[in-house]
Scaffold this motif. Structure first.
Motif, short mmCIF file in Angstrom:
data_model
loop_
_atom_site.label_atom_id
_atom_site.label_comp_id
_atom_site.label_asym_id
_atom_site.label_seq_id
_atom_site.Cartn_x
_atom_site.Cartn_y
_atom_site.Cartn_z
N SER A 42 0.84 -1.19 0.00
CA SER A 42 0.00 0.00 0.00
C SER A 42 0.88 1.24 0.00
O SER A 42 2.03 1.21 0.45
N THR A 43 0.31 2.33 -0.51
CA THR A 43 1.05 3.59 -0.59
C THR A 43 0.37 4.65 0.27
O THR A 43 -0.84 4.86 0.16
N LEU A 44 1.15 5.30 1.11
CA LEU A 44 0.65 6.38 1.96
C LEU A 44 1.31 7.69 1.57
O LEU A 44 2.50 7.72 1.23
N TYR A 45 0.54 8.77 1.61
CA TYR A 45 1.12 10.11 1.44
C TYR A 45 1.21 10.71 2.84
O TYR A 45 0.20 10.86 3.54
N VAL A 46 2.42 11.06 3.26
CA VAL A 46 2.65 11.55 4.62
C VAL A 46 3.15 12.99 4.55
O VAL A 46 4.30 13.25 4.17
N GLU A 47 2.28 13.92 4.92
CA GLU A 47 2.60 15.34 4.83
C GLU A 47 3.75 15.72 5.75
O GLU A 47 4.52 16.64 5.46
N GLY A 48 3.89 15.00 6.85
CA GLY A 48 4.89 15.37 7.85
C GLY A 48 6.32 15.01 7.49
O GLY A 48 7.25 15.30 8.26
N ILE A 49 6.54 14.38 6.33
CA ILE A 49 7.91 14.05 5.91
C ILE A 49 8.46 15.22 5.10
O ILE A 49 7.98 15.51 4.00
N GLY A 64 6.51 -1.20 13.93
CA GLY A 64 6.03 -1.67 15.22
C GLY A 64 4.62 -2.23 15.17
O GLY A 64 4.12 -2.76 16.16
N VAL A 65 3.97 -2.12 14.02
CA VAL A 65 2.60 -2.62 13.86
C VAL A 65 2.65 -4.08 13.40
O VAL A 65 3.31 -4.41 12.41
N HIS A 66 1.95 -4.96 14.13
CA HIS A 66 1.92 -6.37 13.75
C HIS A 66 1.29 -6.53 12.37
O HIS A 66 0.21 -6.01 12.12
N GLY A 67 1.96 -7.23 11.49
CA GLY A 67 1.46 -7.43 10.13
C GLY A 67 2.21 -6.62 9.10
O GLY A 67 2.04 -6.84 7.90
N VAL A 68 3.05 -5.69 9.56
CA VAL A 68 3.88 -4.89 8.63
C VAL A 68 5.23 -5.57 8.49
O VAL A 68 5.87 -5.92 9.48
N HIS A 69 5.67 -5.76 7.25
CA HIS A 69 6.91 -6.50 7.00
C HIS A 69 8.02 -5.65 6.41
O HIS A 69 9.19 -5.97 6.56
N ARG A 70 7.65 -4.58 5.72
CA ARG A 70 8.70 -3.73 5.15
C ARG A 70 8.15 -2.33 4.91
O ARG A 70 6.99 -2.16 4.54
N VAL A 71 9.02 -1.34 5.12
CA VAL A 71 8.65 0.06 4.91
C VAL A 71 9.70 0.72 4.03
O VAL A 71 10.89 0.60 4.30
N ARG A 72 9.25 1.38 2.98
CA ARG A 72 10.16 2.10 2.10
C ARG A 72 9.62 3.52 1.94
O ARG A 72 8.42 3.72 1.75
N ILE A 73 10.51 4.49 1.96
CA ILE A 73 10.09 5.89 1.99
C ILE A 73 10.79 6.68 0.88
O ILE A 73 12.00 6.60 0.72
N ASN A 74 10.00 7.44 0.14
CA ASN A 74 10.53 8.38 -0.85
C ASN A 74 10.39 9.77 -0.24
O ASN A 74 9.29 10.33 -0.17
N ILE A 75 11.50 10.31 0.23
CA ILE A 75 11.47 11.59 0.94
C ILE A 75 10.99 12.71 0.02
O ILE A 75 10.22 13.59 0.42
N THR A 76 11.43 12.70 -1.23
CA THR A 76 11.10 13.78 -2.17
C THR A 76 9.60 13.89 -2.40
O THR A 76 9.03 14.98 -2.39
N THR A 77 8.94 12.74 -2.62
CA THR A 77 7.50 12.75 -2.92
C THR A 77 6.63 12.59 -1.69
O THR A 77 5.41 12.64 -1.77
N ARG A 78 7.27 12.32 -0.53
CA ARG A 78 6.56 12.08 0.73
C ARG A 78 5.66 10.84 0.67
O ARG A 78 4.65 10.76 1.37
N LEU A 79 6.06 9.90 -0.16
CA LEU A 79 5.30 8.66 -0.29
C LEU A 79 5.96 7.56 0.54
O LEU A 79 7.19 7.43 0.54
N VAL A 80 5.13 6.79 1.23
CA VAL A 80 5.61 5.66 2.03
C VAL A 80 4.99 4.39 1.48
O VAL A 80 3.76 4.30 1.35
N TYR A 81 5.83 3.43 1.13
CA TYR A 81 5.38 2.16 0.58
C TYR A 81 5.49 1.10 1.68
O TYR A 81 6.57 0.84 2.19
N VAL A 82 4.36 0.51 2.02
CA VAL A 82 4.30 -0.43 3.13
C VAL A 82 3.88 -1.81 2.62
O VAL A 82 2.81 -1.96 2.04
N ASP A 83 4.74 -2.80 2.84
CA ASP A 83 4.39 -4.19 2.55
C ASP A 83 3.78 -4.77 3.82
O ASP A 83 4.45 -4.86 4.85
N HIS A 84 2.51 -5.14 3.74
CA HIS A 84 1.81 -5.58 4.95
C HIS A 84 0.77 -6.65 4.62
O HIS A 84 0.39 -6.84 3.47
N ASP A 85 0.34 -7.35 5.65
CA ASP A 85 -0.73 -8.33 5.53
C ASP A 85 -2.04 -7.62 5.84
O ASP A 85 -2.31 -7.30 7.00
#
Length: 367
Positions: A42-49, A64-85
């Protein structure tokens, strides 16, 4: 293994009077596949980055959330890519976790929407093996069994042959790419066994199509690989291990004494190649077990528990069989291993965290 788990096959053979032992579980081939099972991106837009200084905080919250396996962040676009169940943690809960710290997170893309459909299609794509059934026109006697098995076993792609003398049926498990159903039928007839195709594995697998994990590829395309920060420094697709997560329900597991019994049995009976972790949960009377179905199945674990400790686990049942539901687990990467080691008593088999168990959080026990 999706339509017919190996334990069902063994049970059916036993009912027919053929006692059999499992030599190889086909689930092993599936759980070693690099594609995710029950995982999405899933992709999140995070204004605070706004710069690199926010990356550790965002990563720490999400990891720290159960079910999340990987987090990748694009600082320039403020997008966070989360691999999760998504069956453990839906995407809206991820934004809630971030917004509790006032990061201003919004869901840009929910990776779970196409997950179920994609899973079914991928399962079909990589499965080229099936069972065909042939009814022989004449009576089949015991001497014919050896002849039929010897004849069909010479075909490339034939995995297993079963024969029902009373019904005059021949069951052939085969790879339809290497040996088509028509080839099996012709081989039988050339050996003097005129037959009728009752079940055609090839027909059942005709809808096989070439599927790409579009939701993962889309996520990679969005990131462009520029300015992307991986939570554990590893790029690429989510890798799944040979382990699956099964859930056992034990109605009489009510206290720490019961957990101590469980811990002793698990350590004594299983190696880390069979069971890598287990998570007893007193409030729900359940135990989540990460096990390799090729070496030890969920039903066999229940049978051991119920026969070894009748008082606590006598009425235990398999609530969710990870091999049947295809709940393959990812490899434990370096980040997760460090975290679990540092957690010590809460995640190690050296100590049971009383507060953790009674508060309703799963207690992890690893070897």
């Amino acid at each position: 293994v999706f339509m017919t788990p190996v334990q069902n096959i063994l049970s059916r053979l036993s009912d027919m009077g053929y006692e059999a032992q499992l030599k190889k579980d086909g689930a092993e081939d599936l759980t070693s596949d690099p594609n995710p099972h029950g995982m999405c991106r899933s992709t999140l837009y995070v204004e605070g980055i706004c710069c690199a200084s926010e990356v550790p905080a965002v990563t720490s919250i999400l990891k720290g959330v159960h079910g999340v396996h990987r987090v990748r962040i694009n600082i320039t676009t403020r997008l966070v890519y989360v691999d999760h169940d998504p069956f453990i943690v839906p995407v809206h809960e991820l934004t809630e976790e971030l917004n509790e710290e006032r990061f201003g997170a919004h869901v840009k893309r929910d990776g779970s929407k196409s997950l179920r459909e994609a899973q079914k299609r991928v399962e079909q794509t990589r499965n080229t093996k099936g069972r065909s059934a042939f009814r022989i026109s004449k009576n089949v006697r015991e001497p014919d069994v050896t002849i039929i098995q010897s004849t069909l076993s010479n075909l490339n792609g034939v995995l297993r042959i079963g024969i029902n003398l009373q019904e005059r049926m021949v069951y052939c498990d085969h790879d339809v790419v290497l040996s088509k159903t028509a080839v099996v039928k012709d081989t039988l007839e050339k050996a003097g066994y005129e037959s009728e195709v009752v079940r055609d594995a090839e027909d059942e697998l005709k809808r096989v199509i070439d599927v790409e994990w579009s939701h993962n590829k889309q996520g990679d395309a969005e990131s462009g690989g520029i300015g992307l920060v991986d939570s554990d420094g590893i790029n690429g697709a989510i890798k799944t291990s040979r382990f699956v997560e099964s859930t056992i329900r034990a109605p009489r597991m009510t206290n720490l004494k019961d957990l101590s019994k469980l811990e002793k049995m698990m350590k004594k009976k299983y190696t880390t190649k069979q069971v890598r972790a287990y998570y007893p949960h007193i409030p729900s009377r359940t135990v989540k077990i990460e096990h390799n179905p090729a070496l030890v199945s969920a039903p066999s674990i229940v049978n051991l528990l119920s026969s070894t400790c009748v008082e606590t686990f006598g009425d235990a049942v398999v609530a969710i069989d990870g091999a049947v539901e295809n709940l393959a687990l990812p490899f434990m990467d370096a980040y997760e291993e460090r975290g679990r080691m540092e957690e010590g008593g809460q995640f190690g088999s050296r100590g049971l965290g009383v507060g953790v168990v009674l508060s309703g959080i799963f207690l992890g026990c690893e070897y």
